[in-house]
Write a protein that holds these residues in place. Structure first.
Motif, PDB file in Angstrom:
ATOM      1  N   PHE A 105       0.929  -1.058  -0.016  1.00 42.00           N
ATOM      2  CA  PHE A 105       0.049  -0.015   0.054  1.00 42.00           C
ATOM      3  C   PHE A 105       0.986   1.275   0.046  1.00 42.00           C
ATOM      4  CE2 PHE A 105      -2.516   3.227   2.305  1.00 42.00           C
ATOM      5  CZ  PHE A 105      -3.455   3.132   1.468  1.00 42.00           C
ATOM      6  N   GLU A 106       0.862   1.998  -1.033  1.00 35.51           N
ATOM      7  CA  GLU A 106       1.672   3.191  -1.233  1.00 35.51           C
ATOM      8  C   GLU A 106       3.083   2.943  -0.936  1.00 35.51           C
ATOM      9  OE1 GLU A 106       0.036   6.281   1.207  1.00 35.51           O
ATOM     10  OE2 GLU A 106      -1.733   6.410   0.012  1.00 35.51           O
ATOM     11  N   GLY A 107       3.723   1.830  -1.438  1.00 34.98           N
ATOM     12  CA  GLY A 107       4.982   1.372  -1.480  1.00 34.98           C
ATOM     13  C   GLY A 107       5.458   0.881  -0.126  1.00 34.98           C
ATOM     14  N   LEU A 124     -10.217  -1.765   1.366  1.00 36.42           N
ATOM     15  CA  LEU A 124      -9.614  -2.612   2.432  1.00 36.42           C
ATOM     16  C   LEU A 124      -8.894  -1.660   3.449  1.00 36.42           C
ATOM     17  CD1 LEU A 124      -7.727  -5.276   0.267  1.00 36.42           C
ATOM     18  CD2 LEU A 124      -9.665  -5.701   1.600  1.00 36.42           C
ATOM     19  N   TRP A 125      -9.176  -1.570   4.447  1.00 33.73           N
ATOM     20  CA  TRP A 125      -8.766  -0.981   5.703  1.00 33.73           C
ATOM     21  C   TRP A 125      -7.375  -1.493   6.071  1.00 33.73           C
ATOM     22  CZ3 TRP A 125     -12.119   3.181   7.899  1.00 33.73           C
ATOM     23  CH2 TRP A 125     -13.240   3.344   7.069  1.00 33.73           C
ATOM     24  N   CYS A 126      -6.308  -0.710   6.220  1.00 32.00           N
ATOM     25  CA  CYS A 126      -4.814  -1.382   6.365  1.00 32.00           C
ATOM     26  C   CYS A 126      -4.150  -0.505   7.341  1.00 32.00           C
ATOM     27  CB  CYS A 126      -4.225  -1.198   4.918  1.00 32.00           C
ATOM     28  SG  CYS A 126      -4.809  -2.159   3.709  1.00 32.00           S
ATOM     29  N   ASP A 127      -3.361  -0.991   8.043  1.00 33.74           N
ATOM     30  CA  ASP A 127      -2.725  -0.452   9.214  1.00 33.74           C
ATOM     31  C   ASP A 127      -1.354  -0.851   9.197  1.00 33.74           C
ATOM     32  OD1 ASP A 127      -2.478   1.153  11.351  1.00 33.74           O
ATOM     33  OD2 ASP A 127      -3.391  -0.095  12.705  1.00 33.74           O
ATOM     34  N   GLY A 133      -4.450   3.594   6.470  1.00 35.37           N
ATOM     35  CA  GLY A 133      -5.362   4.019   5.319  1.00 35.37           C
ATOM     36  C   GLY A 133      -6.336   2.920   4.694  1.00 35.37           C
ATOM     37  N   ARG A 134      -6.889   3.391   3.648  1.00 36.14           N
ATOM     38  CA  ARG A 134      -7.953   2.576   2.766  1.00 36.14           C
ATOM     39  C   ARG A 134      -7.405   2.473   1.386  1.00 36.14           C
ATOM     40  NH1 ARG A 134     -13.628   5.168   4.234  1.00 36.14           N
ATOM     41  NH2 ARG A 134     -12.089   7.010   4.519  1.00 36.14           N
ATOM     42  N   LEU A 135      -7.458   1.045   0.954  1.00 37.76           N
ATOM     43  CA  LEU A 135      -7.058   0.607  -0.405  1.00 37.76           C
ATOM     44  C   LEU A 135      -8.231   0.664  -1.104  1.00 37.76           C
ATOM     45  CD1 LEU A 135      -4.949   0.227  -2.751  1.00 37.76           C
ATOM     46  CD2 LEU A 135      -4.808  -2.228  -1.815  1.00 37.76           C
ATOM     47  N   TYR A 136      -8.829   1.234  -2.132  1.00 42.39           N
ATOM     48  CA  TYR A 136      -9.752   1.122  -2.919  1.00 42.39           C
ATOM     49  C   TYR A 136      -9.460   0.220  -4.211  1.00 42.39           C
ATOM     50  CZ  TYR A 136     -11.923   4.519   0.014  1.00 42.39           C
ATOM     51  OH  TYR A 136     -12.430   5.297   1.033  1.00 42.39           O
TER      52      TYR A 136
END
Length: 251
Positions: A105-107, A124-127, A133-136
């Motif tokens: 996610f964002e590298g 996808l809610w990521c941490d 953040g959220r990946l759409y």
């Protein structure tokens, strides 16, 4: 009332009630109906099997139990199924993205904590420790797995922007420009300080530790003497290590 009649009545009642029930309610409904009819059914195994939609004829108890467990598993799968047109996100290799999986996610490598579904896609809610953040994505769009770590000769991860040296080299500094992957393994694209050009090398040939040499030892000794801060113990340790390495090379 005979066993068959009681079984049919119980099964029809369960079947009608189970149309919109969840798995747990469905199972409890079967248990309740069976308990209600216990006197008439005399605890008959065929009656219980029929409540799961299994007609017990001349099958073995084992095959009957397998069918009953399969009916439960099918019901669970049906309950977990997404509405038509929706699809659970998948990785590029086709594997399902599950809660707790790691993805890119964002590298960065992120942990999947939750999933939300919309009419036209998913989120996808990521941490991770320092960000969230959220990946759409649209339905059918694939998710990237984290790139595997690339390790130097000492087992230290190599990242873009790191300063590295050749193992056993003369202390020339290189900056990591890029990291790639080929069927044969990973490669590291490095560039020297004078920007004379880049090299693609295997990560095991690199180290983050600056290799020592007699030239570097002498330069460091001169600099330390000028500022009056000579660490005699450290300089002696380096000298012994260099002498040992030189003797080994001469063998």
């Amino acid at each position: 009332m005979g066993v068959i009649e009681a079984s049919d009545r119980a099964w029809k009642a369960v079947q009608m009630k189970s149309e919109k029930q969840g798995v747990s309610a469905w199972l409890r409904g079967i248990i309740g109906e069976y308990d209600d009819e216990a006197d008439d059914l005399n605890g008959g195994c065929p009656a219980m099997a029929k409540m799961f939609g299994v007609v017990c004829k001349e099958e073995t108890c084992l095959s009957c139990m397998v069918k009953m467990m399969t009916a439960i598993a099918d019901r669970i799968d049906a309950e977990r199924a997404l509405p038509e047109g929706m699809e659970w996100p998948r990785f590029e290799d086709g594997g399902l993205v599950r809660i707790g999986d790691e993805l890119e996610f964002e590298g960065k490598t992120m942990l999947v904590c939750n999933a939300t579904f919309y009419a036209d896609g998913w989120a996808l809610w990521c941490d991770r420790e320092d960000m969230s953040g959220r990946l759409y994505g649209k339905y059918g769009e694939r998710v990237k797995r984290p790139a595997p770590e690339v390790l130097d000769a000492d087992g230290v991860p190599i990242k873009v922007g790191d300063v590295v040296y050749f193992v056993g080299g003369a202390g020339v500094r290189y900056a990591v420009k890029d990291i790639g992957f080929e069927p044969g393994g990973a490669f590291v694209d490095i560039i020297d300080e004078q920007v004379r050009g880049s090299l693609m090398v295997s990560p095991e040939k690199l180290t983050h530790e600056r290799p020592d040499s007699w030239r570097l030892w002498g330069d460091d000794l001169d600099m330390a003497a000028k500022v009056g801060e000579v660490d005699k113990v450290e300089m002696m340790r380096r000298a012994k290590a260099l002498a040992k390495a030189t003797a080994k090379e001469g063998e």
